[in-house]
Write a protein that holds these residues in place. Structure first.
Motif, PDB file in Angstrom:
ATOM      1  N   TRP A 130       0.834  -1.210   0.000  1.00 16.77           N
ATOM      2  CA  TRP A 130       0.000   0.000   0.000  1.00 16.77           C
ATOM      3  C   TRP A 130       0.866   1.256   0.000  1.00 16.77           C
ATOM      4  O   TRP A 130       0.517   2.262  -0.627  1.00 16.77           O
ATOM      5  CB  TRP A 130      -0.963  -0.021   1.186  1.00 16.77           C
ATOM      6  CG  TRP A 130      -0.330   0.114   2.537  1.00 16.77           C
ATOM      7  CD1 TRP A 130       0.280  -0.863   3.253  1.00 16.77           C
ATOM      8  CD2 TRP A 130      -0.249   1.311   3.324  1.00 16.77           C
ATOM      9  NE1 TRP A 130       0.747  -0.369   4.451  1.00 16.77           N
ATOM     10  CE2 TRP A 130       0.431   0.953   4.525  1.00 16.77           C
ATOM     11  CE3 TRP A 130      -0.678   2.618   3.151  1.00 16.77           C
ATOM     12  CZ2 TRP A 130       0.687   1.886   5.531  1.00 16.77           C
ATOM     13  CZ3 TRP A 130      -0.431   3.537   4.164  1.00 16.77           C
ATOM     14  CH2 TRP A 130       0.248   3.190   5.322  1.00 16.77           C
ATOM     15  N   TRP A 163       1.061   3.927  -3.081  1.00 19.06           N
ATOM     16  CA  TRP A 163       0.781   5.327  -2.736  1.00 19.06           C
ATOM     17  C   TRP A 163       1.952   6.200  -3.175  1.00 19.06           C
ATOM     18  O   TRP A 163       1.760   7.287  -3.733  1.00 19.06           O
ATOM     19  CB  TRP A 163       0.549   5.436  -1.232  1.00 19.06           C
ATOM     20  CG  TRP A 163       0.099   6.787  -0.750  1.00 19.06           C
ATOM     21  CD1 TRP A 163      -0.391   7.816  -1.521  1.00 19.06           C
ATOM     22  CD2 TRP A 163       0.087   7.264   0.597  1.00 19.06           C
ATOM     23  NE1 TRP A 163      -0.695   8.898  -0.724  1.00 19.06           N
ATOM     24  CE2 TRP A 163      -0.416   8.585   0.570  1.00 19.06           C
ATOM     25  CE3 TRP A 163       0.441   6.702   1.812  1.00 19.06           C
ATOM     26  CZ2 TRP A 163      -0.549   9.353   1.731  1.00 19.06           C
ATOM     27  CZ3 TRP A 163       0.296   7.457   2.968  1.00 19.06           C
ATOM     28  CH2 TRP A 163      -0.193   8.779   2.921  1.00 19.06           C
ATOM     29  N   SER A 214       5.901  -2.189  -6.432  1.00 23.28           N
ATOM     30  CA  SER A 214       4.486  -2.528  -6.239  1.00 23.28           C
ATOM     31  C   SER A 214       4.150  -3.839  -6.932  1.00 23.28           C
ATOM     32  O   SER A 214       3.464  -4.705  -6.364  1.00 23.28           O
ATOM     33  CB  SER A 214       3.598  -1.405  -6.771  1.00 23.28           C
ATOM     34  OG  SER A 214       3.827  -0.188  -6.097  1.00 23.28           O
ATOM     35  N   ALA A 251      -4.930  -3.485  -0.416  1.00 24.18           N
ATOM     36  CA  ALA A 251      -3.811  -2.547  -0.312  1.00 24.18           C
ATOM     37  C   ALA A 251      -3.797  -1.573  -1.491  1.00 24.18           C
ATOM     38  O   ALA A 251      -3.524  -0.374  -1.322  1.00 24.18           O
ATOM     39  CB  ALA A 251      -2.492  -3.320  -0.252  1.00 24.18           C
ATOM     40  N   LEU A 252      -4.107  -2.061  -2.678  1.00 26.22           N
ATOM     41  CA  LEU A 252      -4.147  -1.194  -3.866  1.00 26.22           C
ATOM     42  C   LEU A 252      -5.278  -0.172  -3.755  1.00 26.22           C
ATOM     43  O   LEU A 252      -5.108   0.997  -4.122  1.00 26.22           O
ATOM     44  CB  LEU A 252      -4.327  -2.052  -5.123  1.00 26.22           C
ATOM     45  CG  LEU A 252      -3.171  -3.010  -5.454  1.00 26.22           C
ATOM     46  CD1 LEU A 252      -3.574  -3.952  -6.591  1.00 26.22           C
ATOM     47  CD2 LEU A 252      -1.914  -2.236  -5.825  1.00 26.22           C
ATOM     48  N   VAL A 293      -6.606   0.949  -0.930  1.00 25.88           N
ATOM     49  CA  VAL A 293      -6.203   1.891   0.121  1.00 25.88           C
ATOM     50  C   VAL A 293      -5.270   2.954  -0.447  1.00 25.88           C
ATOM     51  O   VAL A 293      -5.434   4.159  -0.182  1.00 25.88           O
ATOM     52  CB  VAL A 293      -5.512   1.136   1.282  1.00 25.88           C
ATOM     53  CG1 VAL A 293      -4.743   2.100   2.175  1.00 25.88           C
ATOM     54  CG2 VAL A 293      -6.539   0.377   2.101  1.00 25.88           C
ATOM     55  N   ALA A 294      -4.286   2.532  -1.234  1.00 22.54           N
ATOM     56  CA  ALA A 294      -3.343   3.486  -1.820  1.00 22.54           C
ATOM     57  C   ALA A 294      -4.047   4.462  -2.755  1.00 22.54           C
ATOM     58  O   ALA A 294      -3.758   5.668  -2.744  1.00 22.54           O
ATOM     59  CB  ALA A 294      -2.248   2.732  -2.578  1.00 22.54           C
ATOM     60  N   ALA A 297     -10.147   5.133   3.884  1.00 25.81           N
ATOM     61  CA  ALA A 297      -9.252   3.978   3.737  1.00 25.81           C
ATOM     62  C   ALA A 297      -9.224   3.147   5.008  1.00 25.81           C
ATOM     63  O   ALA A 297      -9.244   1.905   4.970  1.00 25.81           O
ATOM     64  CB  ALA A 297      -7.842   4.456   3.383  1.00 25.81           C
ATOM     65  N   ALA A 329     -10.341  -0.801   5.655  1.00 29.99           N
ATOM     66  CA  ALA A 329      -9.506  -1.819   6.284  1.00 29.99           C
ATOM     67  C   ALA A 329     -10.205  -2.435   7.488  1.00 29.99           C
ATOM     68  O   ALA A 329     -10.134  -3.649   7.720  1.00 29.99           O
ATOM     69  CB  ALA A 329      -8.167  -1.205   6.702  1.00 29.99           C
ATOM     70  N   ILE A 354      -2.087  -3.767   7.544  1.00 26.35           N
ATOM     71  CA  ILE A 354      -2.591  -2.662   6.726  1.00 26.35           C
ATOM     72  C   ILE A 354      -3.378  -1.679   7.584  1.00 26.35           C
ATOM     73  O   ILE A 354      -3.194  -0.456   7.479  1.00 26.35           O
ATOM     74  CB  ILE A 354      -3.458  -3.200   5.570  1.00 26.35           C
ATOM     75  CG1 ILE A 354      -2.602  -4.035   4.607  1.00 26.35           C
ATOM     76  CG2 ILE A 354      -4.128  -2.054   4.814  1.00 26.35           C
ATOM     77  CD1 ILE A 354      -3.404  -4.763   3.549  1.00 26.35           C
ATOM     78  N   VAL A 387      -2.305   2.321   8.077  1.00 23.85           N
ATOM     79  CA  VAL A 387      -3.192   3.401   7.640  1.00 23.85           C
ATOM     80  C   VAL A 387      -3.596   4.274   8.827  1.00 23.85           C
ATOM     81  O   VAL A 387      -3.748   5.495   8.702  1.00 23.85           O
ATOM     82  CB  VAL A 387      -4.436   2.826   6.935  1.00 23.85           C
ATOM     83  CG1 VAL A 387      -5.426   3.938   6.583  1.00 23.85           C
ATOM     84  CG2 VAL A 387      -4.032   2.073   5.668  1.00 23.85           C
TER      85      VAL A 387
END
Length: 432
Positions: free
Chosen positions: A125, A129, A146, A167-168, A170-171, A283, A287, A321, A325
């Motif tokens: 993530w 980002w 990545s 994770a993708l 979230v980023a 985000a 999670a 994660i 975050v």
């Protein structure tokens, strides 16, 4: 046909915590049908890479695999640290630090595919980002990292492919902007989502989605199954921090480990709720939702209750994660902690790691029925090396302590401001 030490090596002590690892093993080849080459339960890529390090000597092979997996974790996260904008670098360290003891330390340097899942969850993530916000060569190196982290996670465990998609997302949420460049950058995570889906279905673990629900085997009606598991679910999360045992879940961690690590994680995540904008909150909510939805789906699908079948390591990447975050939005590497607070966090993690290492070594050296501090006595099992158990334990404990102390000193030089002055929006924290 495999060496008997592999096929039968753990039969006499697995699930017997008072039994050491000293098993009489015949020196011959035995036939086995327990392997990923046969049932394809896991994606094949972790085992394909690890097979490169197989030699004619079992101990050498295992040590090589452990060393490679350890260096991979340290190397990838170190590269990520220096490639990210200055305002994001501390997140690499904190994300790992607050979630690594004891389960992460146990898995990363292991021959278990879950070690790659830990690395992927820690870095993917952040790498993605960073790809959204960096420019020039660093942007494309972060893109390559990545891709690597997605392949490592999804290539090791099918469920890690799901966590990779999270994770993708979230980023992408954290980096959200209303411009053309952001829209073009979305092509990479979208492509990686497709790759993750393909890798997910490459392993037998995908049956959790494609297989039938075990309706006839439910010990309770569906409503009761949901109600009971909802009440017990936090125990699964706490298991990541040592409330559940390591290994075959037979190496019980004492309270000084899991109470300390869970307290540090919870305190810092709670403090992190005070900073950040809507992107961070969205985000983090995603999670948190995954931390509930994913294990509940598995538990209900397989008609089991928390404590059976579903282990903390299965949902461990989600904890990593979530913790990372939660710490987004602080302007300084110290997260607004004063010097005393930093020392308390560092000492707590060092102590928990040292105790966890001692207990885990004791379990295999003599069994947990022996309670004395000196790992050199009695020794029922040990490597044929000129290093005693106490030396190895002291070296491992000291290494972690030196790393923690060095990181505290890096922040120590700067007077940390009161928390109110530490608030910053995610987009503002990326100033190099």
């Amino acid at each position: 046909m495999l060496p008997a030490e592999i096929v039968k090596g753990s039969k006499c002590f697995a699930f017997y915590p008072d039994q050491s690892a000293s098993c009489p093993i015949p020196d011959r080849l035995l036939r086995t049908d327990r392997g990923n080459w046969l049932d394809h339960s896991y994606p094949p890529y972790f085992y394909a890479v690890m097979s490169v390090f197989v030699t004619d000597h079992l101990g050498t092979s295992i040590l090589l695999m452990r060393a490679v997996n350890s260096m991979l974790y340290v190397g990838v996260l170190t590269a990520l640290f220096f490639l990210l904008p200055r305002g994001m670098r501390h997140l690499v360290v904190w994300t790992a630090a607050i979630s690594i003891v004891p389960l992460g330390m146990f898995l990363i340097a292991s021959v278990n595919p879950s070690g790659w899942s830990v690395l992927s969850a820690t870095g993917l993530w952040l790498a993605m980002w960073g790809f959204f916000v960096q420019t020039g060569a660093r942007k494309w190196i972060l893109a390559a990292i990545s891709v690597l982290l997605l392949l490592l996670g999804a290539g090791a465990r099918a469920d890690s492919a799901v966590y990779g998609v999270l994770a993708l997302i979230v980023a992408a949420v954290l980096a959200f902007r209303r411009d053309r460049r952001y829209a073009l950058d979305l092509i990479l995570p979208a492509a990686l989502v497709v790759v993750a889906v393909l890798l997910f279905f490459s392993g037998g673990q995908s049956a959790i989605v494609t297989g039938d629900t075990a309706v006839e085997d439910r010990p309770l009606p569906l409503s009761s199954l949901v109600f009971v598991n909802a009440k017990l679910l936090p125990q699964l999360w706490a298991g990541v921090f040592g409330m559940w045992g390591l290994g075959w879940l037979d190496t019980t961690m004492p309270g000084i480990v899991w109470i300390t690590t869970l307290t540090v994680f919870g305190a810092l995540c709670f403090m992190g709720l005070r900073v950040g904008d809507w992107r961070k909150r969205l985000a983090l909510a995603g999670a948190a939702l995954a931390l509930v939805a994913v294990p509940m789906y598995i538990l209900i699908h397989d008609a089991v209750i928390v404590g059976s079948y579903v282990q903390p390591r299965y949902i461990y990447p989600l904890i990593i994660i979530f913790g990372g975050v939660a710490l987004v939005g602080f302007a300084r590497a110290g997260l607004g902690l004063n010097r005393l607070q930093l020392v308390v966090v560092a000492v707590g993690l060092v102590l928990a790691n040292s105790v966890a290492l001692h207990v885990n070594m004791r379990r295999y050296i003599s069994g947990l029925d022996v309670q004395n501090f000196n790992l050199n006595w009695p020794i029922e099992w040990w490597w044929n090396v000129p290093l005693s158990p106490m030396v190895v334990w002291a070296a491992g404990s000291a290494a972690f302590a030196v790393a923690a102390g060095a990181l505290v000193l890096l922040v120590w030089e700067r007077r940390t401001a009161p928390l109110e002055e530490e608030r910053v929006q995610p987009s503002e924290s990326l100033v190099a």
